[in-house]
Design an enzyme around this catalytic site. Structure first.
Site, PDB file in Angstrom:
ATOM      1  N   TYR A 127      -0.930 -10.161  11.611  1.00 36.21           N
ATOM      2  CA  TYR A 127      -0.770  -9.787  13.035  1.00 36.21           C
ATOM      3  C   TYR A 127       0.163  -8.583  13.147  1.00 36.21           C
ATOM      4  O   TYR A 127      -0.187  -7.574  13.760  1.00 36.21           O
ATOM      5  CB  TYR A 127      -0.197 -10.951  13.849  1.00 36.21           C
ATOM      6  CG  TYR A 127       0.383 -10.481  15.161  1.00 36.21           C
ATOM      7  CD1 TYR A 127       1.760 -10.300  15.303  1.00 36.21           C
ATOM      8  CD2 TYR A 127      -0.439 -10.182  16.228  1.00 36.21           C
ATOM      9  CE1 TYR A 127       2.286  -9.818  16.500  1.00 36.21           C
ATOM     10  CE2 TYR A 127       0.083  -9.705  17.420  1.00 36.21           C
ATOM     11  CZ  TYR A 127       1.450  -9.529  17.542  1.00 36.21           C
ATOM     12  OH  TYR A 127       1.962  -9.052  18.719  1.00 36.21           O
ATOM     13  N   SER A 159       4.750  -4.280  19.057  1.00 34.15           N
ATOM     14  CA  SER A 159       5.599  -5.462  18.871  1.00 34.15           C
ATOM     15  C   SER A 159       6.797  -5.157  17.990  1.00 34.15           C
ATOM     16  O   SER A 159       6.725  -4.325  17.084  1.00 34.15           O
ATOM     17  CB  SER A 159       4.756  -6.551  18.209  1.00 34.15           C
ATOM     18  OG  SER A 159       5.570  -7.592  17.738  1.00 34.15           O
ATOM     19  N   LYS A 179      -0.396  -4.317  14.292  1.00 32.86           N
ATOM     20  CA  LYS A 179       0.381  -3.523  15.251  1.00 32.86           C
ATOM     21  C   LYS A 179       0.889  -2.239  14.584  1.00 32.86           C
ATOM     22  O   LYS A 179       0.877  -1.158  15.171  1.00 32.86           O
ATOM     23  CB  LYS A 179       1.556  -4.336  15.805  1.00 32.86           C
ATOM     24  CG  LYS A 179       1.142  -5.504  16.675  1.00 32.86           C
ATOM     25  CD  LYS A 179       0.302  -5.041  17.875  1.00 32.86           C
ATOM     26  CE  LYS A 179      -0.116  -6.186  18.772  1.00 32.86           C
ATOM     27  NZ  LYS A 179      -0.956  -5.739  19.909  1.00 32.86           N
TER      28      LYS A 179
END
Ligand code: WQD
Length: 335
Positions: free
Chosen positions: A150, A125, A154
Site C-alpha cells: 500500500y 500518505s 503511494k
C-alpha cells in the site's frame, strides 16, 4: 463555478471533502465504484449540503467509462482518492493493490492528458516516510522503503505524477485521519473487521467487538505504545480545498507535496484514555504483540502547508474522539 471531479468521492475522506467543496462554492462530480462504501453516503452528503450531487458508479480503471464523464462535463480539476488503503490487506494481496492503485492512477492520467486537463490533487500518505529517523517529519525527510505494498503504491504514485510534465499537481501526505462530520451523517465506514485504531475502539465501545488489542507496549515511547499524528477528517478535507486554490493560483506549478497532520504525536494509550474520558466510557482492551509493518513513531511538521496553503487544523483531539463516538452511536441507531 468550478467543476471538480472527485474519484472515490463516497469514501471516508472523499465524502467529507465533497461536503467542504460544496461549502466553498465548487461543483463536485463524484465517481466511485462502491467497492468500499455505500450509495447511502450520497444521500447523506445531500442531506448535509442541501445539494444534489452528480454521481457515476464507475471504476477508475475503466477507461471508456471514465472518459465518458469528461465528455459530459467540463472538468476544471480532479481530486483523486480512489484507491485501496488497508495496509495489512496489501501485504496479503499485493497485485490487487498495484493493479487498482497504480492502474487506476495511470488510467486517470491518460484520460487527463487526452482531454488536456492538468490540475490534480493526489491522496498520498505519511507511510512514504516509513520509519523516520526522527519526528516531526517534513516534506524533505527521506523517503524510506515502504513498509507495505500500500505504502509503495503511494510512493510510486508520487513518482509517476512527478514525471508527468503536463500536470499541475499537489500531493497531500495524510497522517492519521479520524473522527466524523458534526452531523454524524457521514464518517468512517469500515467493511468487516476494522484495520484502523479508531473504528476498532468505537466498535469495541458499542459492543460489536469483544475488546481492543493494543499492538505492542514495549516501543521506545513514553508509555511503550506507538505514536501517530491523528487529524480530524474535516480538517483533512479542508486541506484539499486549500490545495485546489494553490493549484489555481500557481499555474506554473508542476508537482508539490504537503504534510497534512496536526504536528502533534499521541500514543495509542493516549487515544484510548482520551476516548474513555471524553465519552465517559470504560474501554475493554489488552496488550498484544506488535503488528508487522507498524512504525514506532511518526508525526508531522506541517509548517509548509500552513505557510503555502494557508491551511491549519482547527479541530482538537477531544473533537476527534467525541465525533467518532457520536458517529458510531448514529450508525447503531440507523440499523
Ligand atoms: C494506528 C496505531 C497500531 C489497530 C493508517 C492508515 C494508512 C495511512 C496512515 C492514510 C498503530 C495501533 C491499530 C488496533 C492498535 N493513512 N492499533 N490496535 O497503521 O498508522 O496507518 O494511517 O494513508 O493508510 O492505515 O493506522 O489506525 O491502523 O494504527 O493498537 O486494533 O494504532 O499499531 O500504532 P496506521 P492504524
Amino acid at each position: 463555478m468550478k467543476t471538480i471531479l472527485v474519484t472515490g468521492g463516497l469514501g471516508y475522506i472523499g465524502s467529507h471533502t465533497v461536503v467542504e467543496l460544496i461549502n466553498s462554492g465548487y461543483e463536485p462530480i463524484i465517481v466511485d465504484n462502491l467497492s468500499n462504501t455505500s450509495i447511502d453516503v450520497l444521500n447523506r452528503i445531500e442531506q448535509i449540503s442541501h445539494k444534489k450531487c452528480v454521481f457515476y458508479q464507475i471504476d477508475v480503471c475503466d477507461k471508456v467509462a471514465l472518459s465518458s464523464v469528461f465528455e459530459k462535463h467540463i472538468i476544471d480539476s480532479i481530486i483523486h482518492f480512489a484507491a485501496f488503503k488497508a495496509v495489512g490487506e496489501s501485504v496479503e494481496q499485493p497485485l490487487k493493490y498495484y493493479q487498482n492503485n497504480i492502474g487506476g492512477l495511470i488510467t486517470l492520467l491518460e484520460v487527463m492528458q487526452e482531454k488536456g486537463i492538468k490540475n490534480i490533487v493526489f491522496s498520498s500518505s505519511c507511510t512514504v516516510y516509513g520509519e523516520p529517523d526522527s519526528s516531526p517529519v517534513n516534506e524533505l525527510s527521506p523517503i524510506k522503503k515502504a513498509s507495505s505494498p500500500y505504502g509503495n503504491t503511494k510512493q510510486i504514485g508520487e513518482e509517476i505524477l512527478t514525471d508527468c510534465g503536463f500536470l499541475n499537481c499537489v500531493a497531500l501526505r495524510y497522517f492519521n485521519p479520524i473522527g466524523a462530520h458534526s452531523t454524524a451523517l457521514i464518517g468512517e465506514l469500515p467493511l468487516g473487521v476494522p484495520n484502523n485504531l479508531m473504528p476498532y475502539i468505537t466498535q469495541t465501545a458499542i459492543g460489536i467487538r469483544e475488546q481492543l488489542t493494543v499492538f505492542g507496549n514495549d516501543y521506545n515511547t513514553p508509555d511503550g505504545t506507538c505514536i501517530r499524528d491523528y487529524i480530524h477528517v474535516v480538517d483533512l478535507a479542508n486541506a484539499h480545498v486549500k490545495a485546489l486554490k494553490f493549484i489555481e493560483t500557481h499555474p506554473d506549478n508542476l508537482f508539490d507535496v504537503f504534510n497534512i497532520g496536526t504536528g502533534e504525536g499521541y500514543t495509542v494509550l493516549d487515544i484510548v484514555n482520551m476516548f474513555e474520558k471524553e465519552n465517559n466510557i470504560t474501554l475493554k482492551y489488552k496488550i498484544g504483540p506488535k503488528r508487522a509493518g507498524d512504525v514506532e513513531k511518526v508525526w508531522a511538521d506541517n509548517s509548509k502547508a500552513k505557510t503555502q496553503l494557508q491551511w491549519q487544523a482547527n479541530h482538537t483531539l477531544v473533537d476527534m474522539v467525541k465525533s467518532a463516538w457520536k458517529w458510531q452511536l448514529a450508525l447503531q441507531e440507523s440499523k
